[in-house]
Design a protein around this motif. Sequence first.
Motif: not given
Length: 243
Positions: A114-116, A120-122, A128-135, A153-159
């Motif tokens: 689920k975290a992955r 991936e959505e974020v 950034l999806d094209g850079l997912r495996d870049r350091l 953003l991955a934390t799901g903020p409202e603010l």
Amino acid sequence: MSANILEITALTKHFGGLTAVSALDLHIAKGEIMALIGPNGAGKSTVFNLVAGVYPPSDGVIRFKGEVINGRKPWNLCKLGLARTFQIVKPFASKTVLYNVMVGAFLHTNSTVKARERAEEVMAVLGLDGLRDRLAGSLTIADRKRLEIGKALATGPELLLLDEVMAGLRPTEVDDMITVIKGLRDRGVTVFVIEHIMRAVMALSDRVAVIHFGQKIAEGTPEAVTKDENVIKAYLGGDYDAA
């Protein structure tokens, strides 16, 4: 329930004999992009640190979604839906972009799958999806800034509090970031931003608050604020052209 997601009343912070923020009143409506501007040392980052739980207020009240959050710890506020970025980005440099974003996603799940998926959505939202495996340590400053937003953003903020996410970017990169931030608002995230690049402030903000020596000296639409004599004297300078 109030339409305001954030309400700040008479907010004050003392550091010894220094008053960094003085009797600040501010509100942000749900779905709004609000900018906080002012000279260096005006107290902008202190306001962010008070809202995000880094410091407790010396006086005043902070309400998030109608709930008083004075003195709450940053991780507890994050679980409530309040996240922030930092002016100096510090990714896990030896880890991938995907790993960095997944760290934020683990706030609400213990599932790696689920975290992955959330990460991936974020990454797709932020380009950034094209850079997912870049350091992370190998990214350009513009991509590091996007990654900093991605972690929050991955934390799901409202603010979402954005602290100078455009500092150091080239003009075309600033334009790209403006588009990104507007896209976040379109996805239901309210945005509170500190920014020095006035072109970005004008393009982004529904409203702007200006502070000087810890006190609010103006608040209103970007157009109104940039014509305010107090703002011009304290921050913009006499040769500022709002156009």
